[in-house]
Design an enzyme around this catalytic site. Structure first.
Site, PDB file in Angstrom:
ATOM      1  N   LYS A  82      10.774  43.257  -2.176  1.00  0.00           N
ATOM      2  CA  LYS A  82      10.721  44.767  -2.479  1.00  0.00           C
ATOM      3  C   LYS A  82      10.359  45.437  -1.257  1.00  0.00           C
ATOM      4  O   LYS A  82       9.548  45.099  -0.511  1.00  0.00           O
ATOM      5  CB  LYS A  82       9.706  44.803  -3.499  1.00  0.00           C
ATOM      6  N   SER A 157      10.261  49.701 -11.336  1.00  0.00           N
ATOM      7  CA  SER A 157      10.772  50.142 -10.561  1.00  0.00           C
ATOM      8  C   SER A 157      11.294  48.811  -9.480  1.00  0.00           C
ATOM      9  O   SER A 157      12.033  49.160  -8.570  1.00  0.00           O
ATOM     10  CB  SER A 157       9.774  50.590  -9.483  1.00  0.00           C
ATOM     11  N   SER A 181       6.635  47.334 -13.544  1.00  0.00           N
ATOM     12  CA  SER A 181       7.687  47.415 -12.797  1.00  0.00           C
ATOM     13  C   SER A 181       8.172  45.985 -12.382  1.00  0.00           C
ATOM     14  O   SER A 181       9.190  45.733 -11.736  1.00  0.00           O
ATOM     15  CB  SER A 181       7.466  47.977 -11.457  1.00  0.00           C
TER      16      SER A 181
HETATM   17  N1  GLN Z   1       7.550  52.570 -15.074  1.00  0.00           N
HETATM   18  C1  GLN Z   1       6.223  52.905 -14.790  1.00  0.00           C
HETATM   19  C2  GLN Z   1       5.922  53.937 -13.937  1.00  0.00           C
HETATM   20  O1  GLN Z   1       7.066  54.709 -13.871  1.00  0.00           O
HETATM   21  C3  GLN Z   1       5.737  51.503 -13.951  1.00  0.00           C
HETATM   22  C4  GLN Z   1       6.021  51.576 -12.451  1.00  0.00           C
HETATM   23  C5  GLN Z   1       5.608  50.394 -11.805  1.00  0.00           C
HETATM   24  O2  GLN Z   1       5.087  49.684 -12.549  1.00  0.00           O
HETATM   25  N2  GLN Z   1       5.354  50.499 -10.375  1.00  0.00           N
HETATM   26  O3  GLN Z   1       4.862  54.372 -13.418  1.00  0.00           O
END
Ligand code: GLN
Length: 482
Positions: A82, A157, A181
């Site tokens: 990532k 994400s 994410s």
């Molecule tokens: N969807 C969540 C957010 O927007 C989690 C994001 C994540 O785990 N980085 O914060």
């Protein structure tokens, strides 16, 4: 071996085939790189592809394997990383214009560890900007497409990591999980994703979003592969004060012979309520039946604290994010606007032009909840709620070995849907964020398909702190008996 044969193997199978001389790391990298070349134009899962570097390193790794210097189970296996995980000398953008020119002078600890284990990085994969989002649509590098449906988001994400594994553009990947994410994109793309216990994997070199919640973990084809990668990356790190000595690798042979007999699963009623898509509920319930048939005892319980999940998470995450992101000022590194401007204008323009809409929204929310007039009303309350959430999990785990439910209330959303309605996107995190707040390990395991488009559904298995062995054991037993 042919490309088709290579890409059909799991990461562990590929590692074994390389060791046995049936294929080589160079051949495996060639296979994946040519697929990326052919197909990633459609998916946009990679931001940077390291064609030459990967092949060069693979040749070295092959030599080290032949000489007996590299013996680990994933030696020679390619991997996608990532793009918020720092790689020395390789662009690390975090999906943002702000870091579109950032080449870190150091490796994240996890990168060091995977390289020491002989894994070969194919490239850096797409993500929501600064890991803020659930769809990989907020990336400066354009959205990633779900391999299960071209008009569907891959989740986020870590959407690039999950899509790359699902589309067989990498046998395995690293993602990060602050509020879901790793698990939610794994669920949307039909792959297996483990969010480890907070403190079990070093965060050194992970671009910070919300430091008390962030955790790096594997996204893989199955639980065994996830366990093998977890074993490589876990462990205390002197460079990360929040990493823990308690983190330990999972015993792979115990995983193979894992038994559910006598184990207890708790099902929070709130995870099976009205907000959950009926088909998701049906698939997750059917998966739990499989676990029951394997000898586990299953019981429903009430978990009213779940109601506070979203506000608690978004207050804490935004508060930490606005503080972490204050370092991007156009001075030290990152995006800097052109032209002859004074210092104040330099700060303002760098941040206005370098950050996207969702990141700006979170910086504003974070500054608001931390401002003197609202600190007690919001931030302190959220910290109190965090304690209550932890206590509720502690109490539940006095009775249960595993807590199970869906990963997300719906299968993959339509592209564009949540960009216009951020609140709806935030509400989609209802099943995942509590786990980060409590610092627990949890896995997303594919458990069927929903609707005419046959979109994947994910089962979430949540464990006690540092009990990755149980979480992975349940997941692997399910996958073998599905
Ligand atoms: N969807 C969540 C957010 O927007 C989690 C994001 C994540 O785990 N980085 O914060």
């Amino acid at each position: 071996m042919t490309t088709e044969e290579i890409i059909s193997l799991s990461a562990l199978e590929l590692g074994k085939a390389i060791k046995e001389g049936k294929t080589s790391s160079v051949e495996a990298c060639h296979a994946y790189l040519s697929r990326i070349d052919d197909r990633d134009g459609l998916y946009n899962s990679y931001i940077t592809v390291l064609t030459e570097e990967a092949l060069k390193r693979a040749a070295q790794v092959d030599a080290d394997i032949s000489a007996g210097r590299l013996t680990g189970p994933l030696a020679g296996v390619p991997i996608a990383v990532k793009d918020n995980i720092c790689t020395k000398g390789v662009l690390t953008t975090c999906g943002s214009k702000m870091l579109s020119n950032f080449v870190p002078p150091y490796d994240a600890t996890v990168v060091k560890k995977i390289e020491e284990a002989g894994m070969v990085i194919l490239g850096k994969v797409n993500m929501d900007e600064f890991a803020m989002g659930s769809t990989t649509e907020t990336s400066f590098y354009g959205p990633t497409v779900n391999p299960h449906g071209v008009n569907r988001v891959p989740g986020g994400s870590s959407g690039g990591s999950a899509a790359a594994v699902a589309a067989e553009l990498a046998p395995i990947a690293l993602g990060s999980d602050t509020g879901g994410s790793i698990r939610q994109p794994s669920s949307f793309c039909g792959v297996t994703g483990l969010k480890p216990t907070y403190g079990s994997v070093s965060r050194y070199g992970l671009v910070a979003f919300a430091s008390s919640l962030d955790q790096i973990g594997p996204i893989a084809k199955n639980a065994e592969d996830a366990a093998a990668l977890y074993n490589i990356i876990c462990g205390a790190d002197p460079k990360d004060q929040s990493s823990s000595e308690e983190a330990a690798p999972v015993d792979m042979s115990a995983l193979e012979n894992f038994s559910l007999k006598g184990k207890k699963i708790g099902l929070p009623e709130e995870y099976f309520g009205d907000g959950i898509d009926p088909e998701v509920r049906e698939k997750v319930t059917a998966a739990i039946e499989v676990l029951k048939d394997l000898g586990a005892e299953v019981e429903k319980f009430s978990f009213p604290i779940a109601e506070y999940a979203i506000p608690t998470y978004y207050i804490i995450a935004c508060a930490e994010a606005c503080s972490n992101l204050s370092r991007y000022d156009g001075i030290k590194y990152g995006y800097r606007p052109e032209g002859d401007i004074d210092l104040t204008q330099l700060y303002i323009k760098s941040r206005s032009e370098g950050f996207g809409l969702e990141v700006k929204r979170r910086i504003m929310l974070g500054n608001f909840v931390l401002s003197s007039g609202y600190y007690d009303a919001y931030y302190n309350k959220a910290l109190q709620a965090k304690n209550l959430i932890k206590q509720s999990f502690d109490k539940a785990f006095e009775k249960y070995d595993i807590i199970a439910g869906p990963v997300a209330p719906t299968p993959a959303l339509k592209a564009g849907e949540s960009l216009s309605d951020p609140l709806k996107m935030y509400l989609g995190d209802i099943c995942t964020v509590l786990i980060n707040i409590a610092g627990l390990p949890a896995i997303s395991v594919p458990c069927g398909e929903a609707g005419e488009e046959k979109l994947p559904v994910g089962l979430q298995l949540i464990g006690k702190p540092f009990d990755e062995a149980n979480v992975l054991g349940f997941a692997s037993a399910y996958q073998k008996n599905q």
